[in-house]
Scaffold this active site. Structure first.
Site, PDB file in Angstrom:
ATOM      1  N   ALA A  15      -5.372  10.466   5.295  1.00  0.00           N
ATOM      2  CA  ALA A  15      -5.040  11.763   5.869  1.00  0.00           C
ATOM      3  C   ALA A  15      -6.127  12.101   6.889  1.00  0.00           C
ATOM      4  O   ALA A  15      -7.261  11.628   6.773  1.00  0.00           O
ATOM      5  CB  ALA A  15      -5.006  12.813   4.768  1.00  0.00           C
TER       6      ALA A  15
ATOM      7  N   GLY B 185      -4.790   8.400   1.823  1.00  0.00           N
ATOM      8  CA  GLY B 185      -3.348   8.602   1.994  1.00  0.00           C
ATOM      9  C   GLY B 185      -2.633   7.358   2.494  1.00  0.00           C
ATOM     10  O   GLY B 185      -1.433   7.193   2.251  1.00  0.00           O
TER      11      GLY B 185
ATOM     12  N   GLU C 104      -1.990   5.361  -0.492  1.00  0.00           N
ATOM     13  CA  GLU C 104      -0.975   6.068  -1.287  1.00  0.00           C
ATOM     14  C   GLU C 104       0.433   5.846  -0.740  1.00  0.00           C
ATOM     15  O   GLU C 104       1.390   5.707  -1.506  1.00  0.00           O
ATOM     16  CB  GLU C 104      -1.324   7.559  -1.340  1.00  0.00           C
ATOM     17  CG  GLU C 104      -2.573   7.797  -2.176  1.00  0.00           C
ATOM     18  CD  GLU C 104      -3.073   9.220  -2.099  1.00  0.00           C
ATOM     19  OE1 GLU C 104      -3.517   9.646  -1.004  1.00  0.00           O
ATOM     20  OE2 GLU C 104      -3.037   9.929  -3.116  1.00  0.00           O
TER      21      GLU C 104
ATOM     22  N   GLU D 151     -11.411   9.122  -1.554  1.00  0.00           N
ATOM     23  CA  GLU D 151     -11.463  10.590  -1.506  1.00  0.00           C
ATOM     24  C   GLU D 151     -12.676  11.163  -2.221  1.00  0.00           C
ATOM     25  O   GLU D 151     -13.241  12.175  -1.810  1.00  0.00           O
ATOM     26  CB  GLU D 151     -10.183  11.188  -2.130  1.00  0.00           C
ATOM     27  CG  GLU D 151      -8.944  11.030  -1.274  1.00  0.00           C
ATOM     28  CD  GLU D 151      -8.200   9.731  -1.510  1.00  0.00           C
ATOM     29  OE1 GLU D 151      -8.772   8.814  -2.156  1.00  0.00           O
ATOM     30  OE2 GLU D 151      -7.053   9.622  -1.064  1.00  0.00           O
TER      31      GLU D 151
END
Ligand code: CAA
Length: 255
Positions: free
Chosen positions: A63, A108, A111, A131
């Site tokens: 992200a 992300g 993910e 993260e």
């Protein structure tokens, strides 16, 4: 446009292209990705989807951290929900989704790959959930899907340490199905193979495999037994079984 959609017959390649930020997902790119996946989920002509990143360096580096640094909790919830929408579409659309991990798949990015049905990595891919090093936790399904795919012991170590792993380790722990160069060619080869199979049977296979993600084990086994039987009403099941007996290739019609 930072999400490209290219078709080759029934195989669709979705490429995230924001190379100046290693394909990190900002609001515009993630929204566009979600919208394209929504369309593809309902598109009967699209039978297998390959997800990849543009350029040589990254699949998706996560992200967009710059954007996230200014979010309050409500905004961060909305941001998390948007990523979950994209992940759910990859995981549940009634056709196979394949991640071609051509470089960094972090946060992300990892993910989104985890939400796909199949993952291939290039030999120089780097994966991880870093993260924790930003003082946050995976927010687009990583804490759940990494544990389901690799086991909770492996997932905890990766999520707690935030360390990045190479393609060999990713293969060893089952995070990717295979290592291949060029990885996109391998993903497209599998996608073409899957696109030639019965879409009815494939959609059911995906729905049944996904039951391991949710309902109770014995209920899932019961459902598999029931749905397996019902599939025999399809023309494709009759064709596939008959073609084998007649020693010829099946010709599936999608009913
Ligand atoms: N967000 C925003 N920008 C990013 C980014 C990200 N996730 N990852 C890379 N970039 C940008 C860099 O800021 C840099 O931009 P500038 O040229 O404008 O400075 C550009 O991409 C190239 O990156 P680097 O110069 O850092 O390239 P490198 O080869 O030295 O390092 C890297 C590559 C190790 C991937 C490093 O960029 C990095 O650590 N990126 C962050 C990875 C990360 O932590 N991802 C998880 C994000 S959190 C998340 O995803 C939360 C969630 O669960 C939803």
């Amino acid at each position: 446009m930072s999400v490209r959609v290219e078709r080759d017959g029934a195989v669709v390649t979705v490429t995230i292209d924001r190379q100046d930020a290693l394909n990190a997902l900002d609001v515009a790119t993630l929204t566009e990705l979600r919208d394209r996946l929504l369309e593809l989920a309902d598109d009967a002509d699209a039978r297998a989807i390959v997800l990849t990143g543009a350029g040589e360096k990254a699949f998706v580096a996560g992200a967009d951290i710059r954007y996230m640094s200014g979010l309050d909790p409500d905004q961060a919830k909305g941001w998390g929900a948007l990523g979950h929408e994209a992940g759910r579409l990859l995981e549940t659309m009634p056709k196979p989704t394949i991640a071609a991990i051509n470089g960094f798949a972090l946060g992300g990015g990892c993910e989104l790959a985890l939400a796909c049905d199949i993952r291939y990595a290039s030999s120089r891919a780097k994966l991880g959930q870093p993260e924790i090093n930003l003082g946050i936790v995976p927010g687009w399904g990583g804490t759940q899907r990494l544990a389901r795919i690799c086991g909770v012991g492996v997932a905890k170590e990766l999520v707690y340490t935030g360390r990045t792993i190479d393609a060999d380790e990713a293969l060893r722990i089952g995070l990717v199905n295979a290592i291949a160069d060029p990885v996109l060619d391998r993903a497209l080869e599998t996608a073409r193979e899957l696109a030639s199979k019965s879409p009815v049977a494939l959609a059911l296979a995906k729905r049944l495999c996904n039951l391991t993600l949710g309902v109770d084990h014995s209920g899932a086994l019961d459902m598999e037994a029931r749905e397996f039987g019902e599939l025999f009403a399809s023309e494709d099941a009759k064709e596939g079984l008959t073609a084998f007996v007649e020693k010829r290739r099946p010709s599936f019609v999608g009913r």
